[in-house]
Design an enzyme around this catalytic site. Sequence first.
Site, PDB file in Angstrom:
ATOM      1  N   CYS A 184      -1.151  23.893  -3.436  1.00 15.63           N
ATOM      2  CA  CYS A 184      -2.108  24.248  -4.487  1.00 15.63           C
ATOM      3  C   CYS A 184      -1.599  23.739  -5.846  1.00 15.63           C
ATOM      4  O   CYS A 184      -1.591  22.534  -6.080  1.00 15.63           O
ATOM      5  CB  CYS A 184      -2.357  25.750  -4.473  1.00 15.63           C
ATOM      6  SG  CYS A 184      -3.864  26.247  -5.366  1.00 15.63           S
ATOM      7  N   GLU A 233      -0.317  28.186   4.703  1.00 18.10           N
ATOM      8  CA  GLU A 233       0.448  29.357   5.133  1.00 18.10           C
ATOM      9  C   GLU A 233      -0.447  30.481   5.630  1.00 18.10           C
ATOM     10  O   GLU A 233      -0.018  31.344   6.408  1.00 18.10           O
ATOM     11  CB  GLU A 233       1.354  29.862   4.007  1.00 18.10           C
ATOM     12  CG  GLU A 233       0.629  30.488   2.821  1.00 18.10           C
ATOM     13  CD  GLU A 233       0.236  29.504   1.731  1.00 18.10           C
ATOM     14  OE1 GLU A 233       0.028  29.928   0.576  1.00 18.10           O
ATOM     15  OE2 GLU A 233       0.149  28.302   2.038  1.00 18.10           O
ATOM     16  N   HIS A 291      -4.130  26.289   1.232  1.00 16.94           N
ATOM     17  CA  HIS A 291      -3.001  27.183   1.534  1.00 16.94           C
ATOM     18  C   HIS A 291      -2.799  27.246   3.054  1.00 16.94           C
ATOM     19  O   HIS A 291      -3.302  28.151   3.725  1.00 16.94           O
ATOM     20  CB  HIS A 291      -3.273  28.579   0.981  1.00 16.94           C
ATOM     21  CG  HIS A 291      -3.200  28.666  -0.510  1.00 16.94           C
ATOM     22  ND1 HIS A 291      -2.037  28.945  -1.179  1.00 16.94           N
ATOM     23  CD2 HIS A 291      -4.152  28.474  -1.455  1.00 16.94           C
ATOM     24  CE1 HIS A 291      -2.261  28.948  -2.485  1.00 16.94           C
ATOM     25  NE2 HIS A 291      -3.544  28.664  -2.673  1.00 16.94           N
TER      26      HIS A 291
END
Length: 544
Positions: free
Chosen positions: A381, A518, A516
Amino acid sequence: MARFIFITGGVVSSLGKGLMAASLAALLQARGYKVRIRKFDPYLNVDPGTMSPYQHGEVYVTDDGAETDLDLGHYERFTGVPGRQSDNVTSGRIYSDILAKERRGDFLGATVQVIPHVTDAIKNFAMSDVDDLDFVLCEIGGTVGDIESLPFIEAIRQLRNEVGEENVSFVHVTLVPYIAAAGELKTKPTQHSVRELTSLGIQPDILVCRCEQPLPQDERNKIALFCNVRKEAVIPALDAKSIYEVPLNYHDEGLDREVLRSFGIAPRHAPDLSRWLDIAERIEHPEGEVTIGIVGKYTGMQDAYKSLHEALVHGGIANRVKVNIRWLDSELFEGERPDIDQLEPLHAVLVPGGFGSRGSEGKINAIRFARERKVPFFGICLGMQMACIEGMRHLAGVKTASTTEFGETAEPVVGLITEWMTEAGIEKREAGGNLGGTMRLGAYPARLLSGSRVAEIYGGQSSISERHRHRYEVNGHYKDVLEKDGLIFSGESPDGLLPEIVERPDHPWFIGVQFHPELKSKPFDPHPLFSSFIAAALKQSRLV
């Protein structure tokens, strides 16, 4: 009909209700049941999207664009069931909806009250979209006795009467502290917590007792006697070396068996725990280790990067290595004498997302270090945006390159995104509009450049879908300049307007992503970018 498991907490916060809920759901899945977990948050924010990470920790984002509590990340990581808008509700959202209805006249002149209007809304939330489920686990945020949680406690009390006692189980998580000076575990806090809960009309069926020392049978018997539960329903919860051992520990203590018993269900067979045994074995017996530096601005509050931390652990699981994380405040690398020496021993550098200008120059300097020293780099990001600015400043020679997020700039390499394409059509935002819920949120597709490193990492796929949470984008007008200096745009939105991924083919591992990744990683299904990143760090560790 779905059965409901309501999870409350007492004495203190941070006892691990979310982790317990996720572990219990995983155990029920291992027995063949279909589950979903939901979170009730008593605070008055509509969602956590505008809250500081220091206040609330990470904001977890679902595929459908909900900004939710970080516990939903635990739920997904342990069950693999994607979260959605209907899995997290706050007092703020409930009151906002009720007051909007009142203004429209939907209540036909009735007096709007906590009972029945607020409690009915809570019950409707709990019971929505559950027809295809065996169990719905609902975690109540906060601790019993908090003023703001009272409507939720009342709602679940009512719901048990409405759906039948045989279809509801109450699990209460509490604390059994160890008093070192006395050398004793104390059960009185648990007794008082259960007394508080029963005074509100709820008798727990199962007690999960967090403790630092093993809970002797005498203390378990005492808790059972004073709290009016079966001895077998007093479940000790000791600290574990890894959160991924927690489902196994709870199974060993009989949690899943007691939950089924509370519903009158006789287990048909033992659960299939092979997934969790394999994960625990990989964590317990690594074949190497790497050190990753996370250069961010919220490093004093590690819950701000909860999913990121876990995704790195998942990358370690995939590579059978232990991942050591060094949390580095990006401001360390700013000023006349940046402390670059702290980056020297690292095997890889990761710059995560964030908001605001504080520490941004330190992130740029850390990225320059990773680029020049050929150290694996991962930008997520804002980290990707800073990588683009670093390239413009130090390779293209555009010293004024910056982002409009930090103020006016002559060279806006990164700027505010005011409209973008969604499945429903064009989404628009105004610079001076509301902050809550107005970012580019949720899952969006991206097309990958054939032959690129990321295309290889994603197994040769030509398109992917990843979750976003940001308000600013890399300006595509600078693409040619950046690519001339070696930063390739290897992923873009399907219309080609929004850069999604950048990489440096001349670097061992240098990748930045606008999304993102994750948020979609799981211990039993590590995200490919994190698996590849840790593999690159392992290779780097063998060079130093």
